[in-house]
Design a protein around this motif. Structure first.
Motif, PDB file in Angstrom:
ATOM      1  N   MET A 214       0.851  -1.184   0.000  1.00 35.11           N
ATOM      2  CA  MET A 214       0.000   0.000   0.000  1.00 35.11           C
ATOM      3  C   MET A 214       0.888   1.236   0.000  1.00 35.11           C
ATOM      4  O   MET A 214       1.934   1.272   0.628  1.00 35.11           O
ATOM      5  CB  MET A 214      -0.904   0.003   1.219  1.00 35.11           C
ATOM      6  N   SER A 215       0.440   2.221  -0.669  1.00 35.28           N
ATOM      7  CA  SER A 215       1.246   3.430  -0.744  1.00 35.28           C
ATOM      8  C   SER A 215       0.966   4.334   0.449  1.00 35.28           C
ATOM      9  O   SER A 215       0.052   4.111   1.247  1.00 35.28           O
ATOM     10  CB  SER A 215       0.954   4.169  -2.044  1.00 35.28           C
ATOM     11  N   VAL A 216       1.746   5.369   0.543  1.00 32.73           N
ATOM     12  CA  VAL A 216       1.604   6.333   1.640  1.00 32.73           C
ATOM     13  C   VAL A 216       0.329   7.149   1.461  1.00 32.73           C
ATOM     14  O   VAL A 216      -0.283   7.597   2.432  1.00 32.73           O
ATOM     15  CB  VAL A 216       2.850   7.251   1.676  1.00 32.73           C
ATOM     16  N   LEU A 217      -0.133   7.304   0.243  1.00 31.35           N
ATOM     17  CA  LEU A 217      -1.304   8.133  -0.035  1.00 31.35           C
ATOM     18  C   LEU A 217      -2.626   7.422   0.207  1.00 31.35           C
ATOM     19  O   LEU A 217      -3.673   8.060   0.222  1.00 31.35           O
ATOM     20  CB  LEU A 217      -1.259   8.620  -1.483  1.00 31.35           C
ATOM     21  N   THR A 218      -2.604   6.109   0.401  1.00 29.43           N
ATOM     22  CA  THR A 218      -3.840   5.351   0.560  1.00 29.43           C
ATOM     23  C   THR A 218      -4.691   5.837   1.732  1.00 29.43           C
ATOM     24  O   THR A 218      -5.890   6.065   1.567  1.00 29.43           O
ATOM     25  CB  THR A 218      -3.539   3.852   0.693  1.00 29.43           C
ATOM     26  N   PRO A 219      -4.121   6.047   2.930  1.00 26.00           N
ATOM     27  CA  PRO A 219      -4.966   6.563   4.021  1.00 26.00           C
ATOM     28  C   PRO A 219      -5.560   7.938   3.732  1.00 26.00           C
ATOM     29  O   PRO A 219      -6.702   8.224   4.094  1.00 26.00           O
ATOM     30  CB  PRO A 219      -4.022   6.621   5.221  1.00 26.00           C
ATOM     31  N   LEU A 220      -4.810   8.775   3.043  1.00 31.68           N
ATOM     32  CA  LEU A 220      -5.324  10.103   2.709  1.00 31.68           C
ATOM     33  C   LEU A 220      -6.476  10.016   1.710  1.00 31.68           C
ATOM     34  O   LEU A 220      -7.467  10.738   1.813  1.00 31.68           O
ATOM     35  CB  LEU A 220      -4.207  10.977   2.148  1.00 31.68           C
ATOM     36  N   LEU A 221      -6.337   9.110   0.742  1.00 33.92           N
ATOM     37  CA  LEU A 221      -7.411   8.938  -0.235  1.00 33.92           C
ATOM     38  C   LEU A 221      -8.666   8.374   0.421  1.00 33.92           C
ATOM     39  O   LEU A 221      -9.781   8.807   0.137  1.00 33.92           O
ATOM     40  CB  LEU A 221      -6.955   8.027  -1.369  1.00 33.92           C
ATOM     41  N   LEU A 222      -8.488   7.395   1.294  1.00 27.23           N
ATOM     42  CA  LEU A 222      -9.640   6.813   1.977  1.00 27.23           C
ATOM     43  C   LEU A 222     -10.311   7.836   2.880  1.00 27.23           C
ATOM     44  O   LEU A 222     -11.524   7.881   2.989  1.00 27.23           O
ATOM     45  CB  LEU A 222      -9.217   5.582   2.772  1.00 27.23           C
TER      46      LEU A 222
END
Length: 69
Positions: free
Chosen positions: A1-9
Motif C-alpha cells: 500500500m502506498s503512503v497516499l492510501t490513508p489520505l485517499l480513503l
C-alpha cells in the motif's frame, strides 16, 4: 500500500461523516394476550408445512431433476 492510501480513503469517507444518521423510533408494548399452547402449535405446524415440506420434496426428487429426458 502506498503512503497516499490513508489520505485517499479519508477523502472518500469525509463527506459521509457529516451526514446525519436517522434513528428509527421503535417502541413495543407487551402483548395484549399471552399465546397459548394451541396457538404456538398451529404456528409451528404452518411454518413446517409452508417451508420445510416443499423444500424436502424438492431435495428428495433431486436425482430425477438431474436426469435429462
Amino acid at each position: 500500500m502506498s503512503v497516499l492510501t490513508p489520505l485517499l480513503l479519508r477523502g472518500l469517507t469525509g463527506p459521509a461523516r457529516r451526514l446525519p444518521v436517522l434513528r428509527a423510533q421503535i417502541h413495543s408494548k407487551p402483548p395484549r394476550e399471552q399465546l397459548g399452547t394451541m396457538d404456538i402449535a398451529i404456528g409451528l405446524t404452518s411454518c413446517f408445512l409452508c417451508f420445510l415440506l416443499p423444500s424436502g420434496w424438492v431435495l428428495s426428487h433431486l436425482e430425477s431433476y438431474k436426469k435429462r429426458e
